[in-house]
Design a protein around this motif. Structure first.
Motif, PDB file in Angstrom:
ATOM      1  N   LYS A 144      28.302 -14.901 -34.351  1.00  0.00           N
ATOM      2  CA  LYS A 144      27.922 -15.143 -35.741  1.00  0.00           C
ATOM      3  C   LYS A 144      27.994 -13.835 -36.526  1.00  0.00           C
ATOM      4  CE  LYS A 144      24.660 -18.835 -34.533  1.00  0.00           C
ATOM      5  NZ  LYS A 144      23.286 -19.375 -34.732  1.00  0.00           N
ATOM      6  N   LEU A 145      28.072 -13.978 -37.829  1.00  0.00           N
ATOM      7  CA  LEU A 145      27.977 -12.833 -38.737  1.00  0.00           C
ATOM      8  C   LEU A 145      26.595 -12.884 -39.386  1.00  0.00           C
ATOM      9  CD1 LEU A 145      29.729 -10.458 -39.734  1.00  0.00           C
ATOM     10  CD2 LEU A 145      30.351 -11.870 -41.705  1.00  0.00           C
ATOM     11  N   LEU A 146      25.783 -11.868 -39.110  1.00  0.00           N
ATOM     12  CA  LEU A 146      24.385 -11.865 -39.515  1.00  0.00           C
ATOM     13  C   LEU A 146      24.132 -10.839 -40.614  1.00  0.00           C
ATOM     14  CD1 LEU A 146      22.802 -11.918 -35.948  1.00  0.00           C
ATOM     15  CD2 LEU A 146      23.437 -13.871 -37.371  1.00  0.00           C
ATOM     16  N   HIS A 147      23.034 -10.987 -41.306  1.00  0.00           N
ATOM     17  CA  HIS A 147      22.617 -10.012 -42.302  1.00  0.00           C
ATOM     18  C   HIS A 147      21.805  -8.893 -41.651  1.00  0.00           C
ATOM     19  CE1 HIS A 147      23.887 -11.744 -46.177  1.00  0.00           C
ATOM     20  NE2 HIS A 147      23.842 -12.885 -45.520  1.00  0.00           N
ATOM     21  N   ARG A 148      21.809  -7.771 -42.284  1.00  0.00           N
ATOM     22  CA  ARG A 148      21.111  -6.577 -41.795  1.00  0.00           C
ATOM     23  C   ARG A 148      19.644  -6.881 -41.443  1.00  0.00           C
ATOM     24  NH1 ARG A 148      21.496  -0.996 -43.028  1.00  0.00           N
ATOM     25  NH2 ARG A 148      19.485   0.069 -43.084  1.00  0.00           N
ATOM     26  N   GLU A 149      19.004  -7.692 -42.268  1.00  0.00           N
ATOM     27  CA  GLU A 149      17.586  -7.972 -42.082  1.00  0.00           C
ATOM     28  C   GLU A 149      17.295  -8.760 -40.804  1.00  0.00           C
ATOM     29  OE1 GLU A 149      19.289  -8.440 -44.839  1.00  0.00           O
ATOM     30  OE2 GLU A 149      18.458  -6.851 -46.096  1.00  0.00           O
ATOM     31  N   GLU A 150      18.308  -9.325 -40.185  1.00  0.00           N
ATOM     32  CA  GLU A 150      18.111 -10.124 -38.977  1.00  0.00           C
ATOM     33  C   GLU A 150      18.185  -9.304 -37.698  1.00  0.00           C
ATOM     34  OE1 GLU A 150      20.040 -14.262 -39.365  1.00  0.00           O
ATOM     35  OE2 GLU A 150      21.294 -12.992 -40.633  1.00  0.00           O
ATOM     36  N   LEU A 151      18.598  -8.050 -37.787  1.00  0.00           N
ATOM     37  CA  LEU A 151      18.903  -7.273 -36.588  1.00  0.00           C
ATOM     38  C   LEU A 151      17.669  -7.017 -35.720  1.00  0.00           C
ATOM     39  CD1 LEU A 151      21.028  -5.746 -34.947  1.00  0.00           C
ATOM     40  CD2 LEU A 151      20.522  -3.716 -36.320  1.00  0.00           C
ATOM     41  N   LEU A 152      16.589  -6.534 -36.300  1.00  0.00           N
ATOM     42  CA  LEU A 152      15.420  -6.163 -35.494  1.00  0.00           C
ATOM     43  C   LEU A 152      14.874  -7.355 -34.714  1.00  0.00           C
ATOM     44  CD1 LEU A 152      13.451  -3.703 -37.828  1.00  0.00           C
ATOM     45  CD2 LEU A 152      14.874  -3.156 -35.852  1.00  0.00           C
ATOM     46  N   ALA A 153      14.898  -8.520 -35.312  1.00  0.00           N
ATOM     47  CA  ALA A 153      14.367  -9.713 -34.639  1.00  0.00           C
ATOM     48  C   ALA A 153      15.160 -10.047 -33.378  1.00  0.00           C
ATOM     49  CB  ALA A 153      14.382 -10.902 -35.597  1.00  0.00           C
ATOM     50  N   ILE A 154      16.460  -9.724 -33.372  1.00  0.00           N
ATOM     51  CA  ILE A 154      17.276  -9.987 -32.177  1.00  0.00           C
ATOM     52  C   ILE A 154      16.795  -9.125 -31.020  1.00  0.00           C
ATOM     53  CG2 ILE A 154      19.615  -9.932 -31.231  1.00  0.00           C
ATOM     54  CD1 ILE A 154      20.629 -10.273 -34.113  1.00  0.00           C
ATOM     55  N   TYR A 155      16.460  -7.867 -31.307  1.00  0.00           N
ATOM     56  CA  TYR A 155      15.971  -6.959 -30.277  1.00  0.00           C
ATOM     57  C   TYR A 155      14.562  -7.349 -29.822  1.00  0.00           C
ATOM     58  CZ  TYR A 155      19.867  -3.689 -30.684  1.00  0.00           C
ATOM     59  OH  TYR A 155      21.109  -3.112 -30.647  1.00  0.00           O
ATOM     60  N   GLU A 156      13.771  -7.873 -30.737  1.00  0.00           N
ATOM     61  CA  GLU A 156      12.395  -8.230 -30.391  1.00  0.00           C
ATOM     62  C   GLU A 156      12.309  -9.557 -29.631  1.00  0.00           C
ATOM     63  OE1 GLU A 156      10.756  -8.231 -34.315  1.00  0.00           O
ATOM     64  OE2 GLU A 156       9.945  -6.186 -34.114  1.00  0.00           O
ATOM     65  N   ASN A 157      13.043 -10.556 -30.099  1.00  0.00           N
ATOM     66  CA  ASN A 157      12.861 -11.909 -29.580  1.00  0.00           C
ATOM     67  C   ASN A 157      14.140 -12.564 -29.074  1.00  0.00           C
ATOM     68  OD1 ASN A 157      10.081 -11.879 -30.516  1.00  0.00           O
ATOM     69  ND2 ASN A 157      10.939 -12.107 -32.589  1.00  0.00           N
ATOM     70  N   GLY A 158      15.267 -11.860 -29.132  1.00  0.00           N
ATOM     71  CA  GLY A 158      16.527 -12.473 -28.755  1.00  0.00           C
ATOM     72  C   GLY A 158      17.091 -13.325 -29.879  1.00  0.00           C
ATOM     73  N   ARG A 159      18.270 -13.869 -29.638  1.00  0.00           N
ATOM     74  CA  ARG A 159      18.926 -14.718 -30.630  1.00  0.00           C
ATOM     75  C   ARG A 159      19.445 -15.970 -29.943  1.00  0.00           C
ATOM     76  NH1 ARG A 159      19.590 -14.751 -36.414  1.00  0.00           N
ATOM     77  NH2 ARG A 159      20.991 -16.514 -36.759  1.00  0.00           N
ATOM     78  N   PRO A 160      19.052 -17.158 -30.415  1.00  0.00           N
ATOM     79  CA  PRO A 160      19.562 -18.372 -29.778  1.00  0.00           C
ATOM     80  C   PRO A 160      21.011 -18.640 -30.153  1.00  0.00           C
ATOM     81  CG  PRO A 160      18.173 -18.940 -31.647  1.00  0.00           C
ATOM     82  CD  PRO A 160      18.087 -17.441 -31.485  1.00  0.00           C
ATOM     83  N   LEU A 161      21.781 -19.039 -29.159  1.00  0.00           N
ATOM     84  CA  LEU A 161      23.140 -19.528 -29.359  1.00  0.00           C
ATOM     85  C   LEU A 161      23.253 -20.853 -28.622  1.00  0.00           C
ATOM     86  CD1 LEU A 161      25.270 -16.279 -28.864  1.00  0.00           C
ATOM     87  CD2 LEU A 161      24.771 -17.438 -31.019  1.00  0.00           C
ATOM     88  N   PRO A 162      24.079 -21.774 -29.083  1.00  0.00           N
ATOM     89  CA  PRO A 162      24.160 -23.089 -28.429  1.00  0.00           C
ATOM     90  C   PRO A 162      24.746 -22.993 -27.028  1.00  0.00           C
ATOM     91  CG  PRO A 162      25.849 -22.855 -30.110  1.00  0.00           C
ATOM     92  CD  PRO A 162      24.952 -21.675 -30.263  1.00  0.00           C
ATOM     93  N   SER A 163      24.270 -23.856 -26.144  1.00  0.00           N
ATOM     94  CA  SER A 163      24.778 -23.855 -24.760  1.00  0.00           C
ATOM     95  C   SER A 163      26.281 -24.083 -24.727  1.00  0.00           C
ATOM     96  CB  SER A 163      24.074 -24.937 -23.945  1.00  0.00           C
ATOM     97  OG  SER A 163      24.236 -26.223 -24.541  1.00  0.00           O
TER      98      SER A 163
END
Length: 459
Positions: free
Chosen positions: A36-55
């Motif tokens: 995916k193409l994400l916004h800057r504001e979403e980056l920290l949350a990926i490191y903290e909680n991961g990022r869901p992607l479909p199976s």
């Protein structure tokens, strides 16, 4: 499985206030980056909680179509599976018009269920861990060949080599030609600069054995996983930089029937925990002496070659590369300083001694190819398998045990292999083989120009 620390993201955001977008990607079974193409504001949350992607992201054909037989689509309701960032993967994509970051993720072993067993990077991690448990640290490097093509096809709809700076479209191979490198200097300049920005250890550039074909080498890494991660990111980078220049970087194994194919040569050695090359003192034994670690490594790769061929050559086009006297190997063969064999021990000082695995097409998934190579090496060492005498001279003329040259034979060999089940796990193989059998059926079911040219009027 190690994931990145959040401080990496904080530092990146502080150093690059201009970056507004982040490309997040995961490598699927075919080696295709998807995400995916994400916004800057979403980056920290990926490191903290991961990022869901479909199976289903790990259940796709090379054309991006769901494969229901993988069990990762409707059967599990296309469930969200959590991915986490890989250390060192957060960087800039300097070829983008707008400042953009890049972040590679991998499935979490437990939070990523049910998709995590299908993550190809996990397969490599497991094999490396087994080798390290025996005190063997794999050292690897990736060497990829590719074509620079025009984005526009020729008058007959066929791909064509890109025009050079002088406006001329190359016609002759001009292998090792320095003038040919000079003619693509703007592309190479940007490529080297992008590699430096991303921390990729790219070194020598070579004009290869076809018009418009290039090869760049990456340095050996003591951490084999790092070497393959870098190879994956390098391939993404080459395509991005080529696109910026209005070109197409093509990693097909055989894009032109009358020209050389493109391979991915993987270089491998084993080291101890301190980084000492365990192959370094063995050259005197290579030509028939007692069994050594290096000979056993080659013996293991040879013994598992048919079982793993579908990982080295994963597509229908992969097998078109196997032609005599084409610098693509055809048989279970090895030799010292010999480019006509499948497993080459290059010359050079003892401290640099390694094996060059020459079978993979450039279309292979680097994670799966490396996993199969290292698993074969481990098997050979455990079983003390001897590869027989090395080939001296023309390996094409001396070949006795040839590789199969069709896709279905390779897929069936992988499917029936008890060795592959033990090394990769039945869950991974179920997904990979479902994808590949679906691709095989679709490929063989497609009628095209070659069928009409051969059979339309004559059959």
């Amino acid at each position: 499985m190690q994931f990145a620390d959040i401080q990496e993201a904080r530092d990146f955001l502080e150093q690059h206030p201009e970056v507004r977008l982040i490309e997040l990607f995961l490598i699927d079974a075919n080696g295709v980056p998807r995400g995916k193409l994400l916004h800057r504001e979403e980056l920290l949350a990926i490191y903290e909680n991961g990022r869901p992607l479909p199976s289903s992201i790990l259940a796709l054909t090379i054309n991006g179509e769901d494969v229901e037989d993988t069990g990762l689509v409707w059967e599990v309701a296309d469930a969200d599976c959590w991915t986490y960032p890989l250390p060192g993967s957060l960087c800039l994509q300097p070829w983008r018009a707008q400042p953009t970051g890049q972040l590679q993720v991998s499935m979490h072993p437990t939070q990523g269920l049910p998709a995590s067993p299908a993550d190809p990077r996990h397969a490599l991690v497991r094999v490396i861990d087994r080798l390290k448990a025996d005190g063997l640290h794999p050292v690897m490097a990736v060497e990829l060949e590719f074509y620079l093509l025009d984005q526009q096809r020729d008058a007959n709809g066929r791909p064509q080599p890109a025009r050079q700076m002088n406006g001329v479209r190359p016609q002759a191979p001009q292998v090792y030609g320095v003038a040919e490198l000079e003619q693509v200097q703007p592309f190479l300049d940007d490529l080297y600069a992008a590699c430096e920005t991303q921390g990729l250890p790219v070194r020598t550039a070579i004009s290869e054995y076809a018009p418009g074909q290039l090869e760049l080498t990456l340095e050996h890494r003591f951490d084999a996983l790092q070497a393959i991660d870098e190879g994956v990111r390098y391939k993404r980078l080459v395509k991005g930089v080529a696109n910026k220049h209005g070109l197409q970087a093509c990693f097909m194994a055989k894009p032109f029937g009358d020209q050389a194919g493109s391979g991915m040569h993987l270089h491998v050695s084993l080291a101890d925990e301190q980084g000492n090359n365990l192959y370094a003192s063995e050259l005197s034994d290579l030509e028939g002496g007692p069994g050594t670690l290096l000979r056993h490594s080659i013996g293991g790769m040879m013994s598992c070659l048919l079982d793993s061929l579908a990982l080295f050559c994963p597509n229908a086009n992969s097998f078109r590369r196997f032609q005599a006297n084409s610098y693509a190997p055809l048989a279970k063969s090895w030799g010292v300083n010999n480019r006509t064999v499948s497993f080459r021990v290059p010359g050079g000082p003892a401290k640099s001694r390694h094996i060059e695995h020459r079978i993979c097409g450039a279309d292979a998934n680097p994670y799966l190819a490396a996993a199969a190579i290292l698993a074969g090496i481990h098997e050979g060492i455990k079983q003390q398998l001897d590869p027989g005498a090395p080939i001296s001279g023309n390996g094409y003329a001396q070949a006795t045990e040839f590789l199969p040259t069709d896709w279905l034979t390779a897929l069936c060999a992988l499917e029936q292999s008890e060795w592959a089940k033990a090394q990769f796990g039945e869950e991974f193989l179920k997904v990979f083989l479902a994808i590949k059998h679906r691709e095989y059926r679709e490929f063989m079911g497609e009628v095209g120009e070659q069928d009409w040219r051969w059979y339309l009027t004559q059959a």
